[in-house]
Design an enzyme around this catalytic site. Structure first.
Site: not given
Ligand code: NAD
Length: 486
Positions: A148, A280
């Site tokens: 997100f 992140c």
């Molecule tokens: P999230 O893991 O909740 O969601 C990411 C994606 O996974 C979404 O599209 C969501 O629909 C899907 N998803 C969520 N739960 C799921 C499940 N149980 N099974 C399958 N799919 C699922 O992450 P978020 O809250 O949207 O984003 C924040 C996180 O992303 C933070 O931990 C941040 O550090 C990380 N992030 C990392 C980077 C990087 O470069 N390492 C960059 C941006 C964000």
């Protein structure tokens, strides 16, 4: 308003029975309803992408990049509109949104270098009258699953490179911030990409599972929290796909005695509270080397934090917007409570002064007396919490950083070249800042951390990402004049 998928060049209704409400986090206004799409809808999108691939893979690379030039112009034209949409659905300030749209545009620009990036290698006479060459061939349908926190930029880390390299794509935006991708996809449509080359399927877990297990999907790029990153990595790999899966982070910033303290504190603060800490690459724990430095950092930090203006990101005077949701706010407030129980000192409580505000606001919070064994020093906060710690030496700080299960980014503030070299040489994180608070690699470099911040081998964007989206084929040829056979 129920949102539509974009499949085979058409905006199509979902048959979903469940929806995710997209809420403006500054006003709590309902903006739209994201359909939690189905496996059948993923199948339709992958079918469309597979059919489009048959023609797209044979389209010369110089022709494949033409719609990207048009897309870049369209994005420039709608730059402010796109930024406003991000602020509306995500909450970050307009300035921060603009920065992320610029990054998305840069991905498109770099993808237009594909004629050079995708070039192979040729070597004559690897043996008598034998030549060898390798080419990078596209593979088919790739999929992307986004978080997100960067509604425009993160999906653009992937699909422009995949598609310019000759593949077709299915993207699942975050169900929490789907609106920016809808605006962008309308520009993709105008730019003249053939139907099926880029498809958008909205949804949650069912869509993710369908993409990670679909037999025609060749590779999956994921960005999100570490637990889901691991799940996507394992599921996709066990279905024989290429995977690059980016997870969460815990980022440490070290301040040495010889650093320019004023600049270091300003830069560290901006790193931690920018985008309300929902990055992140956001700094989290500041480790000052020596009590003397720690005291000065604490004083300066308190001074600055008090003057931060929070509010709706659309207001140009706002310096920090809201968090994404009430649930995120509650989770972070609980982390603050737990940190205090584990011995942290609550120097500034960001929960004070937001009690009667509409929206998911939390002011910057300052915690001191942070130790390695506290949970807040180990787990990702993803919010505007400044953790102040002290170490006796750079070695001790490096040891702390390297003991983390995460390794996304880390920063050193110093004026010593020798200290800077030692730091970048010894630390585990995959992205290192020297006097830079958010060391986000540009589109022409690779992006990605290590350990539990990244699962896979080929990192995101830049030259190297072409290897993720292509397969190398090597040919060895013999054409010798006068040979009895050839
Ligand atoms: P999230 O893991 O909740 O969601 C990411 C994606 O996974 C979404 O599209 C969501 O629909 C899907 N998803 C969520 N739960 C799921 C499940 N149980 N099974 C399958 N799919 C699922 O992450 P978020 O809250 O949207 O984003 C924040 C996180 O992303 C933070 O931990 C941040 O550090 C990380 N992030 C990392 C980077 C990087 O470069 N390492 C960059 C941006 C964000």
């Amino acid at each position: 308003m129920k949102l539509k998928h974009y499949i085979n060049g058409k905006w199509t209704d979902s048959s979903a029975t469940e929806f995710y409400d997209v809420i403006n986090p500054a006003s709590e206004e309902l903006l739209a309803r994201t359909p939690l799409g189905t496996k059948a809808e993923v199948d339709a999108a992958v079918d469309a992408a597979s059919q489009a691939y048959a023609h797209w893979k044979k389209t010369p690379v110089i022709d494949r990049i033409q719609p990207f030039f048009r897309l870049k112009s369209l994005m420039e034209k709608d730059f402010d509109l796109l930024a406003a949409e991000i602020t509306k659905e995500h909450g970050k300030t307009l300035l921060e949104s603009k920065g992320s749209v610029r990054r998305a545009i840069q991905m498109v620009e770099t993808a237009t270098s594909m004629p050079s990036l995708i070039m192979g290698e040729f070597q004559e006479d690897i043996a008598q009258s034998i030549d060898s060459h390798s080419v990078k061939q596209s593979m088919g349908v790739f999929a992307g699953i986004a978080p997100f926190n960067f509604p425009a930029m993160v999906p653009y880390w992937f699909w422009p490179f995949a598609v310019a390299a000759g593949n077709t794509y299915v993207l699942k935006p975050s169900e929490r911030v789907p609106l920016t991708q809808i605006l962008l996809t309308k520009l993709v449509e105008k730019a003249g990409f053939p139907p099926g080359v880029l498809n958008i399927v909205h949804g949650g877990k069912e869509v993710v599972n369908a993409l990670c297990t679909h037999p025609s999907v060749k590779g999956v790029s994921f960005v999100g929290s570490t637990e889901v990153a691991k799940y996507v990595y394992k599921t996709s790999a066990s279905h024989y796909k290429r995977v690059q899966s980016l997870g969460g982070a815990k980022n440490f910033m070290v301040i040495l005695k010889d650093a320019h303290l004023e600049k270091a504190v300003d830069t560290a603060l901006d790193s931690i509270i920018g985008c309300a800490g929902e990055r992140c690459l956001a700094g989290s724990v500041i480790i000052s080397i020596g009590q003397d430095v720690a005291q000065k950092v604490a004083e300066k930090m308190q001074e600055r934090v008090k003057s931060i203006r929070i509010g709706d990101g659309m207001d140009p005077t706002t310096q920090m917007g809201p968090l994404i949701s009430q649930a995120a706010k509650e989770r972070i407030c609980n982390m603050i409570d737990n940190a205090v129980k584990q011995g942290a000192e609550l120097v500034i409580d960001g929960r004070i002064g937001v009690e009667n505000m509409r929206g998911y606001f939390l002011k910057p919070t300052v915690l001191a007396n942070i130790h390695k064994d506290q949970k807040i020093a180990q787990e990702e906060v993803f919010g505007p919490v400044i953790c102040l710690a002290t170490a006796n030496s750079l070695d001790q700080a490096i040891e702390w950083i390297n003991s983390s299960r995460y390794a996304n980014t880390t920063t050193l503030f110093t004026t010593s070249g020798a200290a800077a070299r030692k730091f970048r040489y010894e630390v585990h994180p995959g992205m290192v800042g020297i006097n830079i608070g958010v060391p986000a690699p540009m589109s022409f470099f690779s992006f990605g951390g290590a350990k539990e911040s990244f699962f896979g081998d080929i990192k995101v964007h830049g030259k190297a990402s072409v290897d993720f989206f292509t397969d190398k084929k090597v040919t060895i040829e013999r054409w010798s004049k006068g040979s009895s056979i050839w």
